[in-house]
Scaffold this active site. Structure first.
Site, mmCIF file in Angstrom:
data_model
loop_
_atom_site.group_PDB
_atom_site.id
_atom_site.type_symbol
_atom_site.label_atom_id
_atom_site.label_comp_id
_atom_site.label_asym_id
_atom_site.label_seq_id
_atom_site.Cartn_x
_atom_site.Cartn_y
_atom_site.Cartn_z
ATOM 1 N N ARG A 175 0.843 -1.196 0.000
ATOM 2 C CA ARG A 175 0.000 0.000 0.000
ATOM 3 C C ARG A 175 0.876 1.243 0.000
ATOM 4 O O ARG A 175 1.812 1.369 0.778
ATOM 5 C CB ARG A 175 -0.905 0.038 1.220
ATOM 6 C CG ARG A 175 -1.669 1.367 1.248
ATOM 7 C CD ARG A 175 -2.860 1.357 2.086
ATOM 8 N NE ARG A 175 -3.521 2.661 2.041
ATOM 9 C CZ ARG A 175 -4.464 3.012 2.851
ATOM 10 N NH1 ARG A 175 -4.896 2.164 3.766
ATOM 11 N NH2 ARG A 175 -5.017 4.191 2.766
ATOM 12 N N ARG B 197 -6.329 0.892 -3.227
ATOM 13 C CA ARG B 197 -5.345 0.329 -2.308
ATOM 14 C C ARG B 197 -5.335 -1.194 -2.345
ATOM 15 O O ARG B 197 -6.364 -1.819 -2.528
ATOM 16 C CB ARG B 197 -5.577 0.824 -0.893
ATOM 17 C CG ARG B 197 -6.996 0.659 -0.438
ATOM 18 C CD ARG B 197 -7.374 1.573 0.688
ATOM 19 N NE ARG B 197 -7.449 2.933 0.228
ATOM 20 C CZ ARG B 197 -7.944 3.934 0.917
ATOM 21 N NH1 ARG B 197 -8.413 3.743 2.118
ATOM 22 N NH2 ARG B 197 -7.975 5.139 0.433
ATOM 23 N N ASP C 198 -6.384 -2.113 3.065
ATOM 24 C CA ASP C 198 -6.789 -1.038 3.967
ATOM 25 C C ASP C 198 -7.299 -1.686 5.247
ATOM 26 O O ASP C 198 -8.193 -2.539 5.190
ATOM 27 C CB ASP C 198 -7.891 -0.199 3.313
ATOM 28 C CG ASP C 198 -8.285 1.004 4.154
ATOM 29 O OD1 ASP C 198 -7.414 1.581 4.831
ATOM 30 O OD2 ASP C 198 -9.475 1.373 4.125
ATOM 31 N N ASP D 13 -8.753 -0.685 9.039
ATOM 32 C CA ASP D 13 -9.247 0.389 9.897
ATOM 33 C C ASP D 13 -9.693 -0.173 11.229
ATOM 34 O O ASP D 13 -10.497 -1.121 11.267
ATOM 35 C CB ASP D 13 -10.450 1.104 9.263
ATOM 36 C CG ASP D 13 -10.059 2.022 8.123
ATOM 37 O OD1 ASP D 13 -8.939 2.562 8.146
ATOM 38 O OD2 ASP D 13 -10.881 2.202 7.211
#
Length: 178
Positions: A93, A102, A105, A107
């Site tokens: 990334r 991407r 990812d 989160d």
């Protein structure tokens, strides 16, 4: 999972997404790396959903694969964030513009009932209630998980009132590794 003296494991929910390259392989690799970490226990992994990328006007991107992982960990929030950033970097990334495509990812969505906002990390994730592609797989894992302020609702309640109506397709992709 190794224990940190005096620290009990916390429940943490992570959102995973990928829209470049072998999307399923990137997601599987992240789950496998989480399983290998000595201070992390993967409790459950949601089904994988496919959705159109949320983009700025005039942009197009490949569709995303999205999932949510439920962890128990003794890692401090900053340490878990650092580990997630390492996994993203290892997957190639490159952080350029906001909402750029991407390979991976990750989160942090929520950690127990922790409410925190500083320059590095905001918990719960500030935009989670706007993202059906996060709430749907999360509701598959833990619909009754109470998301603290500013949301003050369960994951199922947030999904029900989510303004995002973009289509989601549940895939047959498994994030379990052999």
């Amino acid at each position: 999972m190794s224990r940190v003296p005096g620290r009990l494991p916390s429940s943490v929910f992570l959102a995973l997404g990928s829209n470049l390259g072998d999307r399923a392989a990137y997601l599987r690799g992240a789950v496998a790396a989480l399983r290998r970490h000595p201070a992390v226990q993967v409790v459950a992994v949601s089904p994988v959903y496919e959705s159109a990328a949320h983009v700025l006007p005039g942009q197009t991107q490949p569709d995303y694969l999205n999932a949510v992982v439920w962890l128990r960990t003794t890692l401090a929030p900053e340490a878990l964030l650092d580990f997630c950033l390492q996994l993203e970097a290892a997957a190639g990334r490159v952080r350029t513009a906001r909402w750029a495509p991407r390979t991976l990812d990750l989160d942090l969505l929520a950690r127990d009932d922790l409410v925190r906002c500083d320059e590095r990390l905001t918990l719960p994730h500030p935009r989670l209630a706007e993202r059906r592609f996060v709430l749907r797989p999360w509701a598959d894992l833990a619909p009754d998980f109470y998301v603290p302020a500013p949301f003050c609702a369960t994951v199922a309640e947030l999904l029900q009132r989510c303004p995002d109506r973009a289509p989601l397709r549940r895939t047959g992709v498994s994030l379990e590794t052999c």
